[in-house]
Design an enzyme around this catalytic site. Structure first.
Site, PDB file in Angstrom:
ATOM      1  N   HIS A  16       0.830  -1.208   0.000  1.00 48.44           N
ATOM      2  CA  HIS A  16       0.000   0.000   0.000  1.00 48.44           C
ATOM      3  C   HIS A  16       0.864   1.258   0.000  1.00 48.44           C
ATOM      4  CE1 HIS A  16      -2.840  -3.024   1.876  1.00 48.44           C
ATOM      5  NE2 HIS A  16      -3.494  -2.604   0.827  1.00 48.44           N
ATOM      6  N   HIS A  17       2.115   1.147  -0.483  1.00 46.77           N
ATOM      7  CA  HIS A  17       2.958   2.352  -0.459  1.00 46.77           C
ATOM      8  C   HIS A  17       2.389   3.416  -1.381  1.00 46.77           C
ATOM      9  CE1 HIS A  17       4.419   0.480  -4.131  1.00 46.77           C
ATOM     10  NE2 HIS A  17       5.028   1.599  -4.441  1.00 46.77           N
ATOM     11  N   LYS A  56      -3.173  -2.227  -7.618  1.00 48.57           N
ATOM     12  CA  LYS A  56      -3.657  -2.617  -8.948  1.00 48.57           C
ATOM     13  C   LYS A  56      -3.132  -3.996  -9.324  1.00 48.57           C
ATOM     14  CE  LYS A  56      -5.176  -0.789 -13.107  1.00 48.57           C
ATOM     15  NZ  LYS A  56      -5.987  -1.994 -13.129  1.00 48.57           N
ATOM     16  N   LYS A  70       6.594  -4.240 -10.587  1.00 48.65           N
ATOM     17  CA  LYS A  70       6.367  -3.840 -11.991  1.00 48.65           C
ATOM     18  C   LYS A  70       5.930  -2.375 -12.071  1.00 48.65           C
ATOM     19  CE  LYS A  70       4.447  -7.127 -14.074  1.00 48.65           C
ATOM     20  NZ  LYS A  70       3.466  -8.141 -14.458  1.00 48.65           N
ATOM     21  N   ASP A 127       7.169   3.170 -13.386  1.00 52.62           N
ATOM     22  CA  ASP A 127       6.756   4.459 -12.835  1.00 52.62           C
ATOM     23  C   ASP A 127       5.260   4.727 -13.030  1.00 52.62           C
ATOM     24  OD1 ASP A 127       7.139   6.796 -11.528  1.00 52.62           O
ATOM     25  OD2 ASP A 127       7.914   7.916 -13.249  1.00 52.62           O
ATOM     26  N   LYS A 145      -3.362  -8.660  -6.693  1.00 56.64           N
ATOM     27  CA  LYS A 145      -3.782  -9.688  -7.650  1.00 56.64           C
ATOM     28  C   LYS A 145      -4.998 -10.395  -7.095  1.00 56.64           C
ATOM     29  CE  LYS A 145      -2.349 -11.274 -11.644  1.00 56.64           C
ATOM     30  NZ  LYS A 145      -1.634 -10.476 -12.663  1.00 56.64           N
ATOM     31  N   SER A 164      -3.650   0.278 -18.632  1.00 57.38           N
ATOM     32  CA  SER A 164      -4.699   0.320 -17.602  1.00 57.38           C
ATOM     33  C   SER A 164      -4.629   1.647 -16.838  1.00 57.38           C
ATOM     34  CB  SER A 164      -4.523  -0.828 -16.606  1.00 57.38           C
ATOM     35  OG  SER A 164      -5.174  -1.978 -17.066  1.00 57.38           O
TER      36      SER A 164
END
Ligand code: NAD
Length: 470
Positions: free
Chosen positions: A63-64, A69, A93, A98, A105, A361
């Site tokens: 959660h940084h 996602k 990833k 960036d 997931k 996305s």
């Protein structure tokens, strides 16, 4: 053979890269651990009236940055370890390319081939409802996307379910990406992961210094490529490589492998599979029953784009490719990776190479939050500005451009051109950043370690900047 632990394998790559840095152990542990995981079982009514109980997960690795996602996988082989590993890969990833997300997931343990569309819709909507009600989904908290066994259809059902529950949220459509264009999706998302892989391969193959030690000439033209998996990822990368002049000498899907040293047209093979249900009988090709045959094909570039754990200590010595471009997540075990390094095979790692999907996305999510299609505001303004400039040049030089020449210069902006240009820019910038990391950090000799090193630095820095660590 001992059971593989995918999360532990990702951890081994992490530890190898972390050893080249100087972050304190507590900070590294925070970056490495999986923050939260929701596991649940729910009933699904089959069309014959019987009830199946289905197991499902959503893992939020880091959660940084928020939202987190990551895709949703429908597979009968999935387990909690795999979901955590895939969520961890998403964290790294996103950091490498960036894109401002933490990693996540999701998975549902079903075999889609054994269910009707109505049953899959019921599973998908119930899964989405569970996530929404536990605050594991939403445009600001956790945004799923397609993965193995899911696609635009499932994402449309998820968005619809979210809107039914939280329809008063103005940004509700940003709750999921990979939606159909008509349902808030974005042009180019379907092909994004394959296109991203293609951009990377083209960039690497253009570099004479990269190709010389591999004994390969520069350029994609004539390169012999083998692809495992002809789904959303494998099909598009195979097709784009084919269009760029590469020869697709072997292609596998779950039904087997088609081999033709003269080259396979991926679109024709896909039509054949859609019509007949398998690669068997594809005109002109030799067909093997084993999908693993594609991996050992005589080729220059191997693109595993199906499932994890395909390149192992067992088959690594027999792999003939000089470049391995990882389209799937986790196709190479750490033992196989070591074999490839010792043999001088260039491995372009999953944690970077297949990021095209999450990049586009990200663009889709931005579009949903801004409520406007890319290119809509500037298209006509840009066209007029280009034409005015050409008018001035014609007047000043006394020449008249042909309609064709004018058309070459004045190219109207479309959403697809903006998306593809953003994807290309992001993939190539990240590639050079990984190379720069390799040059800057003494002792790092492979792209995977460099990519992980870069990711760890960026995630650790985000925690430090938030004041979580001194
Ligand atoms: P998909 O379901 O669209 O296609 C999977 C393909 O692999 C199919 O052709 C299937 O027949 C084949 N396959 C399945 N099991 C196989 C096996 N054992 N051997 C050979 N072929 C097999 O899935 P996808 O979305 O293309 O995902 C493929 C891989 O790429 C997965 O590892 C996924 O996590 C990864 N990935 C996907 C995306 C995305 O945007 N879809 C993004 C990043 C990474």
């Amino acid at each position: 053979m001992p059971e593989r632990r995918f999360f532990a394998d990702v951890g081994r790559y992490f530890d190898r890269a972390a050893a080249f840095g100087s972050h304190p152990p507590g900070l590294l542990a925070q970056v490495r651990h999986c923050n939260s995981i929701y596991r649940f079982d729910f009933p699904v009514r089959r069309n014959d009236g019987s009830i199946d109980v289905v197991r499902a997960w959503r893992a939020e690795h880091s959660h940084h940055k928020l939202p987190v996602k990551g895709g949703i996988r429908f597979s009968p082989h999935v387990d909690e370890d795999e979901v955590m590993a895939l969520a961890a890969l998403m964290t790294y990833k996103c950091a490498i390319v960036d894109v401002p997300y933490g990693g996540a997931k999701g998975a549902v343990c079903i075999d889609v081939r054994e269910h009707t569309a109505e049953e899959i819709e019921r599973v998908t909507r119930r899964y989405a409802y569970e996530l929404i009600s536990k605050n594991f989904m939403g445009p600001a908290v956790d945004v799923p996307a397609p993965d193995l066994g899911t696609g635009a259809r499932e994402m449309a059902w998820i968005a619809d379910t979210y809107q039914a529950v939280r329809g008063d949220q103005i940004d509700a459509l940003g709750c999921v990406t990979g939606k159909p264009l008509s349902q808030g999706g974005i042009a180019g998302r379907g092909e994004a992961t394959g296109r991203g892989l293609f951009y990377v391969l083209r960039e690497v193959c253009a570099d004479a210094d990269e190709m010389a030690p591999l004994g390969l000439s520069t350029g994609l033209d004539g390169k012999r490529v083998a692809v495992q998996g002809l789904g959303k990822v494998g099909y598009w990368v195979a097709r784009l490589c084919h269009e760029a002049g590469a020869r697709i000498v072997a292609v596998a899907d779950i039904s087997g492998t088609a081999v033709d040293p003269r080259g396979i047209d991926p679109a024709a093979l896909r039509r054949h599979i859609a019509d007949s249900g398998s690669v068997a009988g594809f005109p002109g090709a030799a067909v093997h029953d084993s999908p693993a045959a594609a991996l050992e094909a005589d080729c220059d570039v191997l693109i595993p784009a199906a499932v994890e754990n395909q390149l192992t200590a067992d088959n690594a010595p027999r792999i003939q490719a000089r470049i391995i471009l990882e389209g799937a997540n986790g196709p190479t075990t750490p033992e196989a990776d070591a074999v490839f390094q010792s043999r001088g095979v260039l491995v372009i790692p999953d944690v970077y190479a297949n990021a095209g999907g999450v990049i586009v996305s990200y663009f889709e999510w931005l579009k949903n939050l801004s409520h406007v299609r890319f290119g809509r505001l500037e298209r006509r303004y840009q066209e007029r500005a280009d034409n005015r400039l050409l008018d001035v040049i014609e007047t000043a030089t006394g020449t008249t451009l042909s309609a064709d020449d004018r058309g070459q210069i004045v190219t109207p902006i479309s959403e697809l051109t903006v998306v593809n240009s953003g994807l290309e820019e992001t993939m190539i910038t990240a590639y050079h950043k990984i190379r720069e990391t390799m040059r800057a950090v003494d002792g790092i000799e492979d792209l995977r370690t460099a990519a992980f090193h870069l990711a760890i630095d960026r995630v650790a820095e985000a925690y430090v900047q938030r004041g979580v660590f001194p």
